[in-house]
Write an enzyme that holds these catalytic residues in place. Structure first.
Site, PDB file in Angstrom:
ATOM      1  CG  ASN A  51      -2.115   0.864   1.077  1.00 58.77           C
ATOM      2  OD1 ASN A  51      -2.052   1.926   0.473  1.00 58.77           O
ATOM      3  ND2 ASN A  51      -3.240   0.439   1.639  1.00 58.77           N
ATOM      4  CD  GLN A 120     -12.563   1.996   1.643  1.00 60.90           C
ATOM      5  OE1 GLN A 120     -11.566   1.751   0.977  1.00 60.90           O
ATOM      6  NE2 GLN A 120     -12.719   3.116   2.320  1.00 60.90           N
ATOM      7  CG  HIS A 131      -9.629  -2.828  -9.982  1.00 59.96           C
ATOM      8  ND1 HIS A 131      -8.427  -2.881 -10.672  1.00 59.96           N
ATOM      9  CD2 HIS A 131     -10.026  -4.122  -9.836  1.00 59.96           C
ATOM     10  CE1 HIS A 131      -8.107  -4.128 -10.946  1.00 59.96           C
ATOM     11  NE2 HIS A 131      -9.067  -4.901 -10.440  1.00 59.96           N
ATOM     12  CG  HIS A 133      -9.347  -1.990  -3.478  1.00 65.27           C
ATOM     13  ND1 HIS A 133     -10.191  -1.269  -4.312  1.00 65.27           N
ATOM     14  CD2 HIS A 133      -9.079  -1.180  -2.429  1.00 65.27           C
ATOM     15  CE1 HIS A 133     -10.416  -0.081  -3.791  1.00 65.27           C
ATOM     16  NE2 HIS A 133      -9.762  -0.002  -2.631  1.00 65.27           N
ATOM     17  CG  HIS A 135      -8.379  -1.943   2.398  1.00 65.84           C
ATOM     18  ND1 HIS A 135      -7.417  -0.980   2.215  1.00 65.84           N
ATOM     19  CD2 HIS A 135      -9.440  -1.573   1.625  1.00 65.84           C
ATOM     20  CE1 HIS A 135      -7.873  -0.058   1.385  1.00 65.84           C
ATOM     21  NE2 HIS A 135      -9.100  -0.405   1.002  1.00 65.84           N
TER      22      HIS A 135
END
Length: 206
Positions: A51, A120, A131, A133, A135
């Protein structure tokens, strides 16, 4: 996630060398951004990425290769591989961040710490790159004793609300109260080093 706009150009010599050093066969994109150098693991359907602005050390992302915005847009195979990769990355991070002698890989497991796993799903949920993803954020006991000053609004605490009907247990593991403006992007070099290290550790996970 290095935010580097896609440029349509032939594969350069440096890109060829990068592909050789990372073991990746093609450029990888997260939404409109090329992130090849920051990828530390890939399967046939998804990849794992360090990240650019981690909330806590070890904060990484798992992303499907196919660019779709919503979780419901993924196929069953993509969903299975996405979350199977999340589990494998969790095991790798646990061995690094849940150990008193990190990066010693002996005797450390998921039970020695906790994780925040979050998607999210859509812009109203805070998604900024369209896109899908996921976490993954390791929460080591020894880093903050399971407690941390944080903003309780970083997610609906449904379980806490149910406990309020009787007696709510003490909540631990809040995120530190860090404003986005106080989180600075890491350098390409730092992210590449972390990706290389995580890549080595993933090779040790069954």
């Amino acid at each position: 996630m290095i935010l580097r706009q896609i440029l349509r150009r032939p594969l350069s010599c440096s890109a060829q060398l990068r592909t050789m050093s990372t073991g990746l066969k093609k450029d990888i994109h997260f939404g409109p951004f090329e992130v090849t150098d920051q990828v530390f693991h890939q399967t046939s359907l998804c990849y794992a990425l360090v990240n650019i602005k981690p909330i806590l050390p070890g904060h990484v992302l798992v992303i499907p290769f196919r660019q779709v915005q919503r979780l419901t847009d993924l196929t069953p195979d993509e969903v299975g591989e996405l979350f199977g990769t999340v589990q494998k990355v969790q095991r790798m991070l646990a061995k690094i961040y849940f150990s008193d002698s990190a990066p010693d890989l002996k005797g450390q497991g998921i039970e020695d710490g906790s994780f925040n796993i979050a998607i999210q799903d859509g812009k109203e949920a805070g998604q900024t790159v369209p896109h899908v993803h996921c976490h993954i954020i390791p929460r080591a006991k020894e880093r903050d004793g399971g407690k941390g000053e944080g903003d309780g609004r970083r997610g609906g605490n449904v379980g806490g609300g149910l406990w309020d009907l009787s007696r709510r247990p003490e909540q631990i593991g809040k995120f530190p109260a860090i404003e986005d403006k106080d989180r600075f992007p890491r350098s390409n070099e730092d992210m590449q080093k972390e990706a290389a290290f995580f890549r080595e550790q993933m090779a040790l996970i069954d």
